[in-house]
Design a protein around this motif. Structure first.
Motif, PDB file in Angstrom:
ATOM      1  N   ARG A 174       0.814  -1.226   0.000  1.00 30.23           N
ATOM      2  CA  ARG A 174       0.000   0.000   0.000  1.00 30.23           C
ATOM      3  C   ARG A 174       0.837   1.260   0.000  1.00 30.23           C
ATOM      4  NH1 ARG A 174      -2.354  -4.861   0.229  1.00 30.23           N
ATOM      5  NH2 ARG A 174      -4.411  -4.526  -0.652  1.00 30.23           N
ATOM      6  N   ASN A 175       2.069   1.143   0.347  1.00 30.22           N
ATOM      7  CA  ASN A 175       2.960   2.304   0.420  1.00 30.22           C
ATOM      8  C   ASN A 175       4.350   1.829   0.012  1.00 30.22           C
ATOM      9  OD1 ASN A 175       5.104   3.883   2.001  1.00 30.22           O
ATOM     10  ND2 ASN A 175       3.319   5.219   2.223  1.00 30.22           N
ATOM     11  N   GLU A 176       4.988   2.565  -0.889  1.00 33.99           N
ATOM     12  CA  GLU A 176       6.275   2.114  -1.429  1.00 33.99           C
ATOM     13  C   GLU A 176       7.347   2.012  -0.343  1.00 33.99           C
ATOM     14  OE1 GLU A 176       3.996   3.988  -4.837  1.00 33.99           O
ATOM     15  OE2 GLU A 176       4.425   4.532  -2.745  1.00 33.99           O
ATOM     16  N   GLN A 177       7.393   2.994   0.546  1.00 38.51           N
ATOM     17  CA  GLN A 177       8.366   2.922   1.644  1.00 38.51           C
ATOM     18  C   GLN A 177       8.106   1.689   2.497  1.00 38.51           C
ATOM     19  OE1 GLN A 177       9.221   5.172   5.862  1.00 38.51           O
ATOM     20  NE2 GLN A 177       8.586   6.456   4.162  1.00 38.51           N
ATOM     21  N   ALA A 178       6.839   1.429   2.780  1.00 40.57           N
ATOM     22  CA  ALA A 178       6.489   0.303   3.640  1.00 40.57           C
ATOM     23  C   ALA A 178       6.880  -1.029   3.018  1.00 40.57           C
ATOM     24  CB  ALA A 178       4.989   0.320   3.941  1.00 40.57           C
ATOM     25  N   GLY A 189       6.271   7.344  -6.985  1.00 34.43           N
ATOM     26  CA  GLY A 189       6.322   5.969  -6.492  1.00 34.43           C
ATOM     27  C   GLY A 189       7.742   5.561  -6.165  1.00 34.43           C
ATOM     28  N   ASN A 196       9.181   7.529  -3.154  1.00 39.62           N
ATOM     29  CA  ASN A 196       8.677   7.083  -1.858  1.00 39.62           C
ATOM     30  C   ASN A 196       9.544   5.990  -1.242  1.00 39.62           C
ATOM     31  OD1 ASN A 196       6.531   8.812  -1.642  1.00 39.62           O
ATOM     32  ND2 ASN A 196       4.993   7.359  -2.353  1.00 39.62           N
ATOM     33  N   MET A 231       2.409   5.239   9.287  1.00 39.45           N
ATOM     34  CA  MET A 231       2.258   4.190   8.277  1.00 39.45           C
ATOM     35  C   MET A 231       1.393   3.022   8.763  1.00 39.45           C
ATOM     36  SD  MET A 231       5.404   2.853   5.943  1.00 39.45           S
ATOM     37  CE  MET A 231       5.904   4.564   5.762  1.00 39.45           C
ATOM     38  N   THR A 286      -1.128   1.805   6.983  1.00 33.85           N
ATOM     39  CA  THR A 286      -1.857   1.221   5.852  1.00 33.85           C
ATOM     40  C   THR A 286      -1.481  -0.218   5.548  1.00 33.85           C
ATOM     41  OG1 THR A 286      -0.227   2.303   4.409  1.00 33.85           O
ATOM     42  CG2 THR A 286      -2.331   3.411   4.713  1.00 33.85           C
ATOM     43  N   GLU A 287      -0.277  -0.667   5.960  1.00 34.40           N
ATOM     44  CA  GLU A 287       0.080  -2.049   5.660  1.00 34.40           C
ATOM     45  C   GLU A 287      -0.702  -3.052   6.490  1.00 34.40           C
ATOM     46  OE1 GLU A 287       1.806  -2.762   2.915  1.00 34.40           O
ATOM     47  OE2 GLU A 287       1.840  -0.578   2.764  1.00 34.40           O
TER      48      GLU A 287
END
Length: 638
Positions: free
Chosen positions: A73-77, A104, A107, A488, A490-491
């Motif tokens: 859900r998040n590129e960093q994550a 993207g 991130n 964060m 969202t994961e």
């Protein structure tokens, strides 16, 4: 595509070739072979959907299991998940991570820095601008007047241990092999980036079939030089109060048994860094616990009097050395066992450049007949016991003594009590890492996972997912404050989607406890560290508490939540979470101001030299006093 004879070729796109290559890479150490890439995490956009995305789809249909795809859900994550997984696997396995061009890719920069700082292998595959430049400037392209070949991906260069951009298909084999060389090097590993222009990803090329043969990369175990071991033994034999600092290199080398044998044979007490926590069980009689700025009184007292320090797999960060104040003996010497020469020479120590699993038995043999003084060992054991008694007492701090809120130490005590010895605690930022370092009673190898090289807020949940994927037979308890959670969360959706069980223990205290406490100690009066309304009267952020319900937020992401306010409610909630089979959260309100037991370590954070604020002036005076205790540690090792 079925012809695998020498000299034969396969016609694949660059994206397909990348997937076919990665799925056939293996690591090997001590005769055990492992698939190096457990899969690929990806978020798709126009930059990578038709390239890497199409290749992953084709592999999923044609060769299931070659390089399994996971949605983030998040590129960093996604990078954090890969790091958590690889760290739990002792850096012998990892994930690839792909993102689209522009935002993207950008991130992932924080994740890249975290991986490199912690020396954890992860392969990043960001999409890039058109190699042909036929449609330039394209959507999300960063235009620079000094060069048309620059993109946001150039920001990965200083953050990566290896960086390449594949402008032409012919460049891909060298880039892939170079990437694997670094990813499997225990000294040089970290984030590895191969930038893939979006048009090149979809371009076809005739590849030599040999590129896609199974390839095994041996993870080296460098052996120590006999002459250096002899010199190290001579230094240690001359010591009256030697100590060991055990770092992450012990665990990554799987040298825990060798460390125990060395300690038992020599009677030398040990202290542990954040990454080295769990090198020995907490109740080993010569384990004095955490060292440094967040260390125990036991370890720091032993350190203050130590005349020889044996550093094993540590990079001597400022928290480990308490900003170079923890070792106070004039002329203290260092013997440093490390695979990295960069770390082995720190503190002007004698460098034993070798793998800990190879160096410790060699050094133990060279020290045959040596044992530290019995009274010194008894002192270390007594100090460790006294600290442990303080920790146990803090688990029953007295709920409601001040304002009806649990202390953080009480929460950690309840979490520890419900966990099995093999379960894993995960954390990264805020006040929790300090409390965990000093107070957590680790019982099994790999039971402690705190990311403290980068101390990245937001790492906790994705990192915990990676740990759980790497160790599905162990429950993973993610301890996180409300500040890091908001970075964060969202994961949690990824955990729900993949059926990954993590137990998130969310401590809600309506502010930044760690930085708030630090601010107060530096004369900053906790400025900007509490979650409060802006007051109409003062114009400052000192109004009422915000009506934020993070438990409801987690529930909206598909996670079952148990709320707790009292210690009994917390224990019941943790037991329910432990029995669950899916991702769950335990939400508990805690005191923002209650302090856990401290180990008298210091951290060098400069205070304003001049100020009109009285509290800042007082803090500056204290800072200057602490600075007097700093040492250079440049005494020759011999």
């Amino acid at each position: 595509m079925s012809d695998r004879s020498p000299g034969a070729t396969l016609r694949l796109t660059v994206g397909q070739a990348v997937v076919a290559f990665l799925g056939r890479q293996y690591s090997e150490r001590d005769g055990v072979r492992r698939r190096f890439f457990a899969g690929c995490f990806g978020i798709f956009g126009h930059g990578n959907m038709a390239g890497i995305g199409q290749a992953l789809l084709q592999a999923e249909l044609d060769e299931p299991g070659l390089l399994p795809y996971h949605q983030g859900r998040n590129e960093q994550a996604m990078v954090h998940i890969a790091v958590g997984y690889s760290r739990q696997k002792d850096r012998l396995e990892t994930f690839a991570v792909t993102a689209s061009v522009g935002p993207g890719a950008a991130n992932m920069l924080t994740g890249a820095a975290l991986a490199t700082v912690n020396r954890i292998p992860v392969l990043l595959l960001p999409a890039d601008i058109f190699a042909t430049r036929v449609a330039s400037p394209v959507l999300q392209e960063l235009e620079q007047p000094y060069g048309y070949d620059v993109s946001v991906n150039d920001a990965f260069r200083p953050l990566s241990k290896f960086f390449d951009r594949v402008w032409r298909p012919e460049q891909l084999p060298a880039a892939l092999l170079g990437a694997m060389r670094v990813l499997t090097d225990p000294v040089e590993t970290g984030a590895v980036t191969i930038a893939l222009p979006e048009d090149v990803q979809a371009e076809a090329f005739d590849w030599p079939v040999e590129l896609f043969a199974d390839r095994v990369w041996r993870i080296a175990r460098p052996v120590p030089e006999p002459e250096v071991i002899a010199e190290a033994a001579e230094i240690i034999r001359a010591a009256r109060r030697p100590m060991i600092v055990s770092g992450g290199g012990v665990t990554y080398a799987e040298a825990n048994d060798e460390l125990r044998a060395f300690v038992d044979a020599t009677g030398i007490p040990i202290a542990e860094t954040q990454a080295g926590k769990g090198s020995l069980p907490y109740d080993h009689p010569l384990n004095t616990g955490a060292i440094g700025a967040t260390g125990t009184t036991a370890a720091n007292q032993i350190a203050a009097a130590a005349d020889v320090v044996i550093g094993i797999g540590t990079r001597y960060s400022d928290f480990t050395t308490a900003s170079k104040t923890v070792w106070q003996q004039q002329g203290v010497k260092f013997v440093n066992i490390n695979v990295a020469g960069l770390d082995a020479v720190k503190q002007a120590g004698l460098p034993v450049v070798a793998d800990a699993k190879r160096a410790l038995p060699a050094l133990q043999a060279a020290l045959a007949g040596y044992r530290s003084d019995a009274a010194y060992q008894a002192l270390a054991t007594r100090l460790a016991g006294e600290w442990d008694a303080r920790v146990v007492a803090s688990h029953h701090n007295g709920f409601g003594a001040k304002n009806g809120l649990l202390a953080q130490s009480e929460v950690l005590g309840a979490v520890e009590a419900v966990m099995d010895p093999r379960d894993v605690v995960v954390c990264a930022a805020g006040s929790l890492p300090g409390d965990l370092h000093g107070m957590w009673r680790t019982r099994e190898r790999k039971g402690y996972h705190v990311e403290y090289g980068f101390s990245c807020m937001g790492y906790e949940i994705p990192g915990g997912i990676g740990v759980s994927m790497a160790a599905p037979d162990r429950d993973v308890f993610v301890t996180v404050g409300d500040g890091s959670y908001l970075m964060m969360p969202t994961e949690l959706v990824t955990a729900v989607q993949e059926g990954i069980k993590i137990i998130v223990v969310l401590l809600q205290n309506h502010g930044y406890a760690s930085i708030g406490s630090l601010s107060e100690s530096l004369g900053g009066q906790r400025f900007g560290t509490r979650y409060r309304y802006r007051s109409p009267e003062s114009g400052r952020l000192d109004g009422g508490i915000l009506p934020v319900d993070l438990a409801a937020n987690a529930e909206s992401l598909g996670v079952r939540v148990y709320r707790a306010k009292t210690l009994e409610e917390l224990k019941d909630a943790l037991a329910r979470a432990k029995a669950a089979t899916t991702a769950v959260m335990v939400h508990v309100d805690t005191d923002l101001y209650e302090q856990s037991p401290g180990g008298d370590g210091w951290w060098d954070v400069p205070v304003a030299e001049v100020s009109t604020i009285d509290s800042t002036q007082v803090a500056r005076a204290a800072y200057e006093k602490h600075k007097l205790a700093q040492r250079t540690y440049v005494t020759p090792a011999s």
